[in-house]
Design a protein around this motif. Structure first.
Motif, PDB file in Angstrom:
ATOM      1  N   GLU A   1      -5.769  -4.476  -5.822  1.00  0.00           N
ATOM      2  CA  GLU A   1      -5.795  -5.432  -4.711  1.00  0.00           C
ATOM      3  C   GLU A   1      -6.484  -6.795  -5.202  1.00  0.00           C
ATOM      4  O   GLU A   1      -6.194  -7.679  -4.614  1.00  0.00           O
ATOM      5  CB  GLU A   1      -6.776  -4.958  -3.606  1.00  0.00           C
ATOM      6  CG  GLU A   1      -5.780  -3.923  -2.739  1.00  0.00           C
ATOM      7  CD  GLU A   1      -6.750  -3.470  -1.683  1.00  0.00           C
ATOM      8  OE1 GLU A   1      -6.261  -3.622  -0.542  1.00  0.00           O
ATOM      9  OE2 GLU A   1      -7.643  -2.705  -1.585  1.00  0.00           O
TER      10      GLU A   1
ATOM     11  N   SER B   1       0.624  -1.195  -0.026  1.00  0.00           N
ATOM     12  CA  SER B   1      -0.074   0.147  -0.110  1.00  0.00           C
ATOM     13  C   SER B   1       0.773   1.253   0.231  1.00  0.00           C
ATOM     14  O   SER B   1       2.050   1.073   0.282  1.00  0.00           O
ATOM     15  CB  SER B   1      -0.956  -0.080   1.197  1.00  0.00           C
ATOM     16  OG  SER B   1      -0.069   0.024   2.581  1.00  0.00           O
TER      17      SER B   1
ATOM     18  N   TYR C   1      -2.555   1.357  -5.938  1.00  0.00           N
ATOM     19  CA  TYR C   1      -2.458   0.193  -5.256  1.00  0.00           C
ATOM     20  C   TYR C   1      -4.164  -0.213  -4.868  1.00  0.00           C
ATOM     21  O   TYR C   1      -4.215  -1.588  -5.084  1.00  0.00           O
ATOM     22  CB  TYR C   1      -1.682   0.479  -3.849  1.00  0.00           C
ATOM     23  CG  TYR C   1      -2.261  -0.619  -2.825  1.00  0.00           C
ATOM     24  CD1 TYR C   1      -1.335  -1.787  -3.053  1.00  0.00           C
ATOM     25  CD2 TYR C   1      -3.016  -0.507  -1.713  1.00  0.00           C
ATOM     26  CE1 TYR C   1      -1.382  -2.992  -2.179  1.00  0.00           C
ATOM     27  CE2 TYR C   1      -3.228  -1.801  -0.872  1.00  0.00           C
ATOM     28  CZ  TYR C   1      -2.219  -3.092  -1.151  1.00  0.00           C
ATOM     29  OH  TYR C   1      -2.375  -3.989  -0.271  1.00  0.00           O
ATOM     30  N   ASN C   2      -5.073   0.607  -4.528  1.00  0.00           N
ATOM     31  CA  ASN C   2      -6.240   0.090  -4.240  1.00  0.00           C
ATOM     32  C   ASN C   2      -7.274  -0.465  -5.372  1.00  0.00           C
ATOM     33  O   ASN C   2      -8.118  -1.182  -5.194  1.00  0.00           O
ATOM     34  CB  ASN C   2      -7.206   1.466  -3.645  1.00  0.00           C
ATOM     35  CG  ASN C   2      -6.084   1.852  -2.362  1.00  0.00           C
ATOM     36  OD1 ASN C   2      -5.857   1.116  -1.577  1.00  0.00           O
ATOM     37  ND2 ASN C   2      -6.532   2.991  -2.170  1.00  0.00           N
TER      38      ASN C   2
END
Lengths: 203, 183
Positions: B44, B35, B40-41
């Motif tokens: 996932e 993160s 990044y989100n």
């Protein structure tokens, strides 16, 4: 495979004669782009290329004619490319051969090829030929470190003529980096100027 | 593939999942496995084995993305902020943007590049973290396709085109950090 003395002599003559042929056509004014002739390192390169498989990747610079010939690129094809003005960036996908006229530009690209070779589990090596000024760049050290730490099949060859164009590498850096033990490093004296042939030409 | 999402970020996630269905794609950059930024989100749900966390060496990252593409992969090369992508301009414009021309079409590396204009709300990242260089990049590119993702419904078609386009040109897709939670 090491060549016999007779074959080595023939190979040296083939390289030298190729460049003399390019020199002649360049001096006739037919090539409307810079050329960077190789010379003075024939013996070193023949020995190095005896270890390079035809399926290996070879990355080279603006001074790439010898590398291209020794990696199996046909003389005629190479000659035509040079006459067409592409001497500084000889590229042949068929021969896994790529060159660039940007200092250190080939290093990260070669790294990417080596990473995919590892993922594909092939035994292809990636050979990268650079000059002594490129050896001093940050990019070299990033690529070298990453390739070693990831155990990639990469071989670095530093061709030290102590010149970058006409700037002496040793003087600009004050002190040059010592060659790492796991790279191939050889010194030679440039036979031709950085580009051109040394003679005055009217285009 | 799938239903259109409710948010800009949702569309980015849907697009990444679509890209991951092609076994040749590989996601790399800073904060793809760990993160630290908005991109990044959106990754996932992608398998870890398909992601490579990179050191901070932006130009090398771009070059190695090119090398991977020359050898049959489709890298999705992530740069968390446009301001950081500037550090990769050498490989981007001296190599990737000239590759098809220089090689006379022998090499057609397809690299998908993601970056984001840093958000200004609720915190303003300042002049080194929020710049939009889209017009500058467009003015100097020749082979690279550059797409600014202004609307949620533009995202998925743009990534689909980047993955499947027949001319194999590379694509730079620019996101708006401030739009992530917008509908």
């Amino acid at each position: 495979m090491e060549l016999s003395l007779t074959d080595k002599k023939k190979e040296i003559d083939k390289l030298i004669n190729f460049e003399l042929k390019v020199k002649k056509v360049y001096e006739s004014g037919l090539i409307k782009a810079p050329i960077h002739l190789s010379g003075g390192n024939e013996t070193h390169l023949i020995k190095i290329f005896s270890k390079i498989k035809k399926t290996d990747w070879v990355f080279s610079t603006w001074r790439n004619h010898y590398h291209a010939l020794l990696h199996g690129i046909p003389e005629k094809w190479l000659y035509d490319e040079i006459v067409d003005g592409r001497s500084m960036g000889i590229i042949s996908k068929k021969h896994n051969f790529y060159s660039s006229a940007i200092v250190a530009g080939i290093l990260p690209i070669a790294l990417g090829v080596a990473m995919t070779n590892k993922r594909n589990n092939t035994d292809q090596e990636v050979w990268v030929f650079i000059g002594d000024m490129t050896y001093e760049t940050g990019v070299f050290h990033e690529v070298y470190k990453y390739s070693k730490n990831n155990k990639l099949r990469m071989k670095f060859v530093v061709e030290d003529n102590d010149l970058s164009t006409n700037s002496p590498t040793g003087k600009t850096w004050i002190k040059k980096t010592k060659p790492y033990k796991d790279i191939i490093y050889y010194k030679y004296k440039r036979k031709f100027p950085h580009h051109g042939t040394g003679n005055w030409i009217l285009f | 593939m799938g239903k259109i999402s409710e948010t800009y970020r949702g569309e980015l996630i849907r697009s990444m999942e679509y890209l991951a269905k092609d076994k040749k794609t590989i996601f790399l950059g800073q904060s793809v496995l760990y993160s630290g930024n908005a991109i990044y989100n959106t990754l996932e749900t992608i398998e870890s084995s398909r992601k490579i966390e990179m050191p901070v060496f932006e130009d090398v990252q771009m070059g190695l993305s090119i090398g991977m593409a020359m050898n049959g992969y489709i890298p999705v090369s992530c740069y968390p902020r446009f301001d950081f992508l500037i550090l990769a301009m050498n490989q981007l414009f001296n190599h990737l943007d000239k590759m098809q021309f220089m090689s006379k079409g022998q090499f057609k590396p397809r690299v998908i590049i993601r970056t984001s204009i840093g958000s200004k709300k609720p915190l303003n990242g300042g002049v080194q973290h929020t710049q939009d260089y889209t017009s500058v990049f467009k003015s100097i590119s020749t082979e690279l396709d550059i797409v600014l993702l202004n609307k949620k419904n533009e995202i998925f078609p743009a990534y689909k085109k980047a993955l499947t386009r027949k001319d194999s040109r590379s694509t730079l897709l620019i996101e708006h950090g401030d739009y992530y939670n917008k509908k």
